[in-house]
Scaffold this motif. Structure first.
Motif, PDB file in Angstrom:
ATOM      1  N   LEU A   1       9.673  21.201   1.302  1.00  0.00           N
ATOM      2  CA  LEU A   1      10.157  20.003   2.029  1.00  0.00           C
ATOM      3  C   LEU A   1      11.091  19.313   1.168  1.00  0.00           C
ATOM      4  N   VAL A   2      12.148  18.840   1.454  1.00  0.00           N
ATOM      5  CA  VAL A   2      12.734  17.778   0.698  1.00  0.00           C
ATOM      6  C   VAL A   2      12.550  16.327   1.375  1.00  0.00           C
ATOM      7  N   VAL A   3      12.845  15.270   0.604  1.00  0.00           N
ATOM      8  CA  VAL A   3      13.000  14.209   1.266  1.00  0.00           C
ATOM      9  C   VAL A   3      14.088  13.244   0.870  1.00  0.00           C
ATOM     10  N   TRP A   4      14.891  12.849   1.945  1.00  0.00           N
ATOM     11  CA  TRP A   4      16.204  12.375   1.837  1.00  0.00           C
ATOM     12  C   TRP A   4      16.028  10.948   2.504  1.00  0.00           C
ATOM     13  N   VAL A   5      16.841   9.831   1.627  1.00  0.00           N
ATOM     14  CA  VAL A   5      16.774   8.414   2.006  1.00  0.00           C
ATOM     15  C   VAL A   5      18.185   8.346   2.076  1.00  0.00           C
ATOM     16  N   PRO A   6      18.880   8.193   3.230  1.00  0.00           N
ATOM     17  CA  PRO A   6      20.338   8.259   3.571  1.00  0.00           C
ATOM     18  C   PRO A   6      20.932   6.791   3.158  1.00  0.00           C
ATOM     19  N   ALA A   7      20.233   5.763   3.276  1.00  0.00           N
ATOM     20  CA  ALA A   7      20.627   4.601   2.989  1.00  0.00           C
ATOM     21  C   ALA A   7      20.935   4.390   1.417  1.00  0.00           C
ATOM     22  N   SER A   8      20.221   4.857   0.608  1.00  0.00           N
ATOM     23  CA  SER A   8      20.464   5.148  -0.698  1.00  0.00           C
ATOM     24  C   SER A   8      21.165   6.414  -1.407  1.00  0.00           C
ATOM     25  N   GLY A   9      21.415   7.169  -0.585  1.00  0.00           N
ATOM     26  CA  GLY A   9      22.065   8.302  -0.793  1.00  0.00           C
ATOM     27  C   GLY A   9      21.188   9.312  -1.968  1.00  0.00           C
ATOM     28  N   VAL A  10      19.879   9.145  -1.923  1.00  0.00           N
ATOM     29  CA  VAL A  10      18.834  10.008  -2.744  1.00  0.00           C
ATOM     30  C   VAL A  10      18.260  11.021  -2.122  1.00  0.00           C
ATOM     31  N   ILE A  11      17.975  12.034  -2.848  1.00  0.00           N
ATOM     32  CA  ILE A  11      17.341  13.366  -2.234  1.00  0.00           C
ATOM     33  C   ILE A  11      16.187  13.682  -3.371  1.00  0.00           C
ATOM     34  N   TYR A  12      15.014  13.901  -2.948  1.00  0.00           N
ATOM     35  CA  TYR A  12      13.863  14.403  -3.856  1.00  0.00           C
ATOM     36  C   TYR A  12      13.725  15.911  -3.471  1.00  0.00           C
ATOM     37  N   ALA A  13      14.244  16.756  -4.336  1.00  0.00           N
ATOM     38  CA  ALA A  13      14.217  18.302  -3.982  1.00  0.00           C
ATOM     39  C   ALA A  13      13.266  19.013  -4.354  1.00  0.00           C
ATOM     40  N   GLY A  14      12.252  18.341  -5.137  1.00  0.00           N
ATOM     41  CA  GLY A  14      11.101  19.146  -5.697  1.00  0.00           C
ATOM     42  C   GLY A  14      11.387  20.205  -6.342  1.00  0.00           C
ATOM     43  N   ASP A  15      10.745  21.391  -6.350  1.00  0.00           N
ATOM     44  CA  ASP A  15      11.264  22.423  -7.394  1.00  0.00           C
ATOM     45  C   ASP A  15      12.425  23.583  -6.612  1.00  0.00           C
ATOM     46  N   LEU A  16      12.980  22.856  -5.378  1.00  0.00           N
ATOM     47  CA  LEU A  16      14.097  23.833  -5.096  1.00  0.00           C
ATOM     48  C   LEU A  16      15.343  23.779  -5.962  1.00  0.00           C
TER      49      LEU A  16
ATOM     50  N   PRO B   1       0.796  -1.157   0.142  1.00  0.00           N
ATOM     51  CA  PRO B   1      -0.116   0.108  -0.003  1.00  0.00           C
ATOM     52  C   PRO B   1       0.827   1.285   0.059  1.00  0.00           C
ATOM     53  N   VAL B   2       0.318   2.328  -0.651  1.00  0.00           N
ATOM     54  CA  VAL B   2       0.870   3.697  -0.400  1.00  0.00           C
ATOM     55  C   VAL B   2       0.581   4.045   0.941  1.00  0.00           C
ATOM     56  N   LYS B   3       1.643   4.226   1.662  1.00  0.00           N
ATOM     57  CA  LYS B   3       1.534   4.733   3.147  1.00  0.00           C
ATOM     58  C   LYS B   3       1.335   6.121   3.372  1.00  0.00           C
ATOM     59  N   SER B   4       1.985   7.014   2.328  1.00  0.00           N
ATOM     60  CA  SER B   4       2.192   8.241   2.331  1.00  0.00           C
ATOM     61  C   SER B   4       2.379   9.215   1.101  1.00  0.00           C
ATOM     62  N   VAL B   5       1.870  10.315   0.893  1.00  0.00           N
ATOM     63  CA  VAL B   5       2.135  11.252  -0.183  1.00  0.00           C
ATOM     64  C   VAL B   5       2.808  12.342   0.347  1.00  0.00           C
ATOM     65  N   VAL B   6       4.087  12.573   0.019  1.00  0.00           N
ATOM     66  CA  VAL B   6       4.362  13.908   0.509  1.00  0.00           C
ATOM     67  C   VAL B   6       4.397  15.105  -0.453  1.00  0.00           C
ATOM     68  N   LEU B   7       3.742  16.258  -0.065  1.00  0.00           N
ATOM     69  CA  LEU B   7       3.694  17.403  -0.952  1.00  0.00           C
ATOM     70  C   LEU B   7       4.984  18.183  -0.800  1.00  0.00           C
ATOM     71  N   THR B   8       5.831  18.257  -1.659  1.00  0.00           N
ATOM     72  CA  THR B   8       7.106  19.301  -1.297  1.00  0.00           C
ATOM     73  C   THR B   8       6.648  20.583  -1.234  1.00  0.00           C
TER      74      THR B   8
ATOM     75  N   ARG C   1      13.624  10.573   5.496  1.00  0.00           N
ATOM     76  CA  ARG C   1      13.642  11.632   6.385  1.00  0.00           C
ATOM     77  C   ARG C   1      12.984  12.872   5.659  1.00  0.00           C
ATOM     78  N   LEU C   2      12.087  13.377   6.082  1.00  0.00           N
ATOM     79  CA  LEU C   2      11.300  14.764   5.386  1.00  0.00           C
ATOM     80  C   LEU C   2      12.057  15.923   6.165  1.00  0.00           C
TER      81      LEU C   2
END
Length: 413
Positions: free
Chosen positions: A165-180, A68-75, A152-153
């Protein structure tokens, strides 16, 4: 101002894996959507402009997992990345507390203007569609355990909007930066805080991501590509800000400022996606900020029309007769006077001081870490105690936001 690109939105879609459990969906003319898959469920970053577009992303997810999709994060609060979120049927829709306030104050106008400026993108959106409200908001940061993968949000300060907001996944080294951050597109700055934006970029850099998902376009994969995307975004923002400020110092009007700033930016950025589409609103915001308007004005149909007339020369350019506020005059009063003299739309003036106060706090987060050399991630104590949950029925915070702000500031220090 009303024609984005020749390519139909949704063409050339791509769904790529970036690291363990981390994926990104991109398509021409659409905002990007991030996907993080853990053992317990899925987290989605930004929900597309319409539910039909979001359904395409959901199809890609279902090819990988039935969790299931637990969460949708709006940046952030903009319609082009949020309105499709209900299609994911997530347990929670999460945004920053400041983004929630922006949705309440200006979300309806943003959706209306977005539909008129970019009709192809919203062509399958029902006429009665409304804004998507978060069911949970956070003051500064929180962690989510998806099962074997922590996400991590973080709100790293004002930039593209007040509440990014930015979304950071440290174990994978991936950051979702949105329109920043943008890699191949021109940043949209119509609701920006240009003076603060570079500090948010510094804080993204501090995490040393190996992959970054920008607001639009293809991902930046690899440390060098990430660094280039961040620095190119910084160059655009600072050049826009400084060129507009120089024009205001010379007492140029908005029309002359527009053409001067366009000339300055064109050599480096004219070939980037959406350059001409965003430029009028970007320059108008930079001009306002140079005049001392800390809080961006609401973009309405009337204000868009006034801007077009001003740049066409049909009417006097907005704020041409306005000078910089006197030192002894309060900033919010000077901003209101400037907007009134310019014939601008009232931007919920009674609420603006509160928003400015909150954003000043937000921009101060992690500042101590930068000054004393500590790691930015460690300085933001990312715990679920930072959450401010809201009721779906009332939309009111269950925790006093002031208490949350004081607590997070203490922890950051």
């Amino acid at each position: 101002m009303t024609k984005r690109a020749e390519t139909a939105p949704g063409a050339n879609e791509e769904f790529v894996e970036l690291g363990r459990g981390c994926y990104a969906y991109s398509a021409d003319g659409c905002s990007n959507t991030g996907v993080v898959i853990g053992e317990r469920g899925v987290l989605v970053v930004d929900g597309q402009a319409t539910e039909a577009q979001a359904a395409k992303v959901l199809e890609k997810i279902r090819e990988l997992t039935d969790k299931p999709v637990k969460s949708v994060v709006l940046t952030h609060f903009h319609a082009d990345s949020a309105i499709g979120a209900p299609a994911f049927e997530a347990g929670e829709v999460i945004a920053s507390d400041l983004s929630r306030r922006m949705i309440e104050m200006r979300g309806a106008e943003d959706l209306l203007v977005s539909r008129e400026r970019d009709p192809d993108l919203f062509s399958d959106l029902p006429a009665d569609a409304g804004c998507v409200m978060p069911t949970m908001t956070i003051a500064s940061s929180m962690s989510i355990d998806l099962g074997g993968l922590d996400v991590r949000l973080m709100h790293l300060g004002r930039g593209h909007t007040m509440g990014d907001l930015v979304v950071w996944v440290p174990a994978s080294g991936v950051i979702y930066a949105g329109d920043l951050v943008q890699k191949s597109a021109s940043p949209y700055c119509g609701d920006a805080h240009l003076a603060d934006w570079p500090r948010a970029l510094d804080r993204i850099t501090a995490f040393r991501p190996s992959a970054l998902v920008p607001g639009r376009g293809r991902v930046a994969n690899g440390p060098q590509a990430v660094a280039t995307a961040i620095e190119t975004t910084r160059d655009y923002v600072t050049t826009l800000r400084d060129a507009a400020a120089a024009c205001v110092e010379q007492s140029l009007g908005l029309k002359d400022t527009f053409f001067a700033v366009k000339d300055t930016l064109s050599s480096q950025f004219a070939s980037r996606d959406d350059f001409d589409f965003h430029l009028p609103l970007n320059v108008a915001r930079a001009y306002d900020e140079a005049l001392g308007l800390d809080q961006p004005q609401v973009w309405t149909r009337e204000r868009i029309a006034d801007l077009k007339d001003a740049l066409d020369g049909s009417v006097p350019a907005a704020a041409e007769a306005v000078t910089e506020p006197a030192v002894e005059e309060p900033v919010e009063d000077a901003a209101a006077d400037a907007a009134e003299s310019a014939g601008a739309v009232d931007n919920a003036a009674q609420s603006a001081p509160d928003l400015v106060s909150d954003s000043d706090f937000a921009a101060s987060l992690a500042l101590d870490a930068a000054e004393d050399g500590t790691d930015a991630e460690e300085s933001l104590d990312l715990t679920t105690e930072d959450m401010v949950e809201t009721s779906e029925e009332t939309g009111e915070a269950q925790e006093d936001p002031a208490d949350a702000d004081n607590k997070v500031l203490e922890e950051a220090r």
